[in-house]
Design a protein around this motif. Structure first.
Motif, short mmCIF file in Angstrom:
data_model
loop_
_atom_site.label_atom_id
_atom_site.label_comp_id
_atom_site.label_asym_id
_atom_site.label_seq_id
_atom_site.Cartn_x
_atom_site.Cartn_y
_atom_site.Cartn_z
N TYR A 26 3.65 9.56 -8.10
CA TYR A 26 4.58 9.83 -9.20
C TYR A 26 3.83 9.94 -10.53
CZ TYR A 26 8.99 9.90 -11.69
OH TYR A 26 10.05 10.29 -12.48
N ILE A 27 2.85 9.02 -10.70
CA ILE A 27 2.06 9.10 -11.94
C ILE A 27 1.32 10.43 -12.00
CG2 ILE A 27 0.06 8.11 -13.14
CD1 ILE A 27 0.98 5.37 -12.16
N PHE A 28 0.76 10.86 -10.85
CA PHE A 28 0.03 12.13 -10.80
C PHE A 28 0.95 13.32 -11.12
CE2 PHE A 28 -1.35 15.89 -8.45
CZ PHE A 28 -2.61 16.08 -8.99
N SER A 29 2.15 13.34 -10.51
CA SER A 29 3.07 14.47 -10.72
C SER A 29 3.57 14.52 -12.17
CB SER A 29 4.26 14.38 -9.76
OG SER A 29 4.99 13.19 -10.00
N GLU A 30 3.85 13.34 -12.73
CA GLU A 30 4.31 13.33 -14.12
C GLU A 30 3.17 13.70 -15.08
OE1 GLU A 30 7.50 12.82 -15.38
OE2 GLU A 30 7.88 13.13 -13.23
N GLY A 31 1.94 13.29 -14.71
CA GLY A 31 0.79 13.69 -15.52
C GLY A 31 0.59 15.20 -15.49
N PRO A 78 0.82 -1.23 0.00
CA PRO A 78 0.00 0.00 0.00
C PRO A 78 0.85 1.27 0.00
CG PRO A 78 -0.93 -1.61 1.48
CD PRO A 78 0.37 -2.19 1.03
N GLU A 79 1.95 1.27 0.73
CA GLU A 79 2.81 2.47 0.74
C GLU A 79 3.44 2.69 -0.63
OE1 GLU A 79 6.72 4.19 3.11
OE2 GLU A 79 5.72 2.36 3.80
N GLU A 80 3.91 1.60 -1.24
CA GLU A 80 4.52 1.71 -2.57
C GLU A 80 3.48 2.10 -3.62
OE1 GLU A 80 8.15 -1.55 -2.20
OE2 GLU A 80 6.16 -2.18 -2.91
N GLN A 81 2.24 1.60 -3.43
CA GLN A 81 1.19 2.00 -4.37
C GLN A 81 0.93 3.49 -4.29
OE1 GLN A 81 -2.26 -0.39 -3.58
NE2 GLN A 81 -1.28 -2.33 -4.23
N GLY A 82 0.95 4.04 -3.07
CA GLY A 82 0.74 5.48 -2.92
C GLY A 82 1.85 6.28 -3.59
#
Length: 464
Positions: A285-290, A276-280
């Motif tokens: 990261y996906i959100f920031s790169e998006g 769960p921590e790694e998923q967050g």
């Protein structure tokens, strides 16, 4: 045929026509004048011969035609006139004849007190045949005399011979001088031709450099100006193509990095092997790169709109606009040790407010990123006759001189690693340059490593 040879042919033909026509006319005029004089002299001599015979006849009292022939023989023997031939006839009978030319005498019918003059040719010599009548013992006699005019024709032939030699010499001289003159006059054309050939082969820096004051010189200057413009156009096209290549490479690189990360983290999430921590962390990261891709797309959209939409300029107070724009920044940046000060002159000029806001924010943002541990930023505004001048000065790390020429290129970064870490895409100054040019001005930079940077935007949209 080369142009200089055409000039030579034209000059030679013109000289031959003018000199030949003039000389032939002079020779012909001289010949006919001499012929008229000889004819008049022959006529006078013939009249004198007839009057002499008549006078002798009156004195001696001729009784028959034989007496006339004897008198004529005596006169001919005295060589009063150099007659080439004489013939005295009574009807078909020849009473007296002397001279070889008499064999070629023509039969001519004449009236009383008249003299007929005809041309006579005998053994390649030319004569005038003079024929007239006289009376003796009640009988009409015909007297024919041959007057040699061959020297006149010989003189004309000599003149024609001399003319032929002189004409040949003049034509040779004219051809040599014409070729020399044509060679001198057409040398600039040779240089122009060689320059055109070098330009066609790709040497765009080649110039004719002809400085004559005639039409050829004017043509060469216009040709060189055209070549200069073509070289500038080709250089501009080359630079544009290189810029497009750099843009595509940079744009591809800008898309590749975040897309690779997004795909990689999305694949990990899809597999479900993360805690769960790694998923967050992956989702973050996906959100920031998006978001970075979103900012990139928005910047590209702004660049596109700036290139394809003419702004509507309205009267604006730059000082008021800048105070309103920087009011929230002054306190926010002060918490990070950045002192933002203003030096604004009052006035009204024609601007597009939203574009100017984007211009100033991008310039201020670049200055802020150049300050590593706090510093000072000075935003100035001065009014001019054609608009205003906005300047942003900071005391940050500065830039090397070779970077100044590329600052407004899309995706260009002086320090690529630091700019990407700070969230920059290298499009801000490219947008600033478009905005300034839409206002009829220019964007310039002054900088040196360790001495800060000065960005000056001259907005010349006009004053109301």
């Amino acid at each position: 045929m080369k142009f200089r040879r055409k000039v030579v042919v034209c000059m030679v033909c013109l000289l031959a026509l003018l000199f030949g026509g003039g000389s032939c006319a002079l020779i012909s005029l001289s010949f006919h004048s001499a012929l008229d004089r000889e004819q008049a002299a022959a006529q006078t001599a013939y009249d004198l011969l007839l009057r002499t015979l008549q006078l002798v006849g009156q004195v001696e009292g001729w009784q028959n035609p034989q007496d006339v022939s004897q008198g004529l023989e005596q006169l001919a023997g005295q060589e009063m006139v150099s007659w080439s031939a004489l013939r005295l006839t009574a009807g078909e009978s020849v009473l007296y004849q002397t001279g070889e030319a008499a064999q070629s005498f023509q039969s001519v019918t004449v009236e009383q007190d008249q003299c007929a003059i005809t041309a006579l040719l005998h053994e390649k010599r030319r004569y005038l045949q003079l024929t007239g009548q006289l009376s003796a013992a009640g009988q009409r006699l015909v007297l024919s005399a041959a007057y040699d005019i061959t020297p006149i024709y010989e003189t004309r032939q000599q003149q024609l011979s001399v003319y032929g030699k002189v004409a040949a010499g003049l034509l040779v001289i004219c051809a040599a001088l014409s070729y020399s003159a044509a060679w001198v006059l057409t040398r600039p054309l040779d240089r122009l031709s060689k320059t055109a050939r070098r330009l066609a082969e790709g040497d765009l820096s080649s110039r004719a450099n002809i400085r004559t004051g005639d039409e050829i010189g004017q043509l060469a200057r216009e040709f060189d100006a055209m070549a200069q413009r073509q070289e500038e156009h080709v250089a501009a096209l080359t630079a544009a193509m290189e810029g497009q290549d750099r843009f595509l490479r940079s744009f591809t690189h800008e898309l590749k990095t975040p897309m690779t990360s997004i795909i990689g983290y999305a694949d990990l999430l899809r597999r479900g092997t993360l805690s769960p921590e790694e998923q967050g962390e992956a989702a973050h990261y996906i959100f920031s790169e998006g978001k970075r891709l979103e900012r990139l797309s928005l910047k590209l959209l702004e660049l596109f709109l700036a290139d394809h939409q003419a702004p509507a300029l309205v009267p604006v107070s730059p000082a008021s606009l800048l105070r309103e724009l920087t009011a929230p920044l002054i306190s926010a940046w002060a918490e990070h040790g950045i002192a933002l000060t203003l030096d604004l002159k009052e006035g009204i000029c024609l601007l597009e407010p939203d574009l100017v806001r984007s211009l100033v924010l991008n310039l201020l943002d670049n200055s802020r990123k150049a300050l590593e541990n706090g510093g000072r930023i000075l935003l100035s505004c001065a009014m001019t006759e054609t608009g205003c001048v906005l300047s942003v000065r900071d005391n940050g790390r500065g830039m090397p001189p070779e970077a100044l020429a590329h600052l407004t290129e899309a995706f260009y970064r002086v320090d690529k690693a630091r700019s990407r870490a700070q969230g920059g895409a290298g499009l801000g100054l490219a947008l600033c340059d478009r905005i300034v040019r839409l206002h009829g001005g220019a964007l310039t930079f002054e900088s040196a490593p360790g001495q800060g940077t000065l960005a000056v935007a001259r907005l010349e949209g006009g004053r109301p």
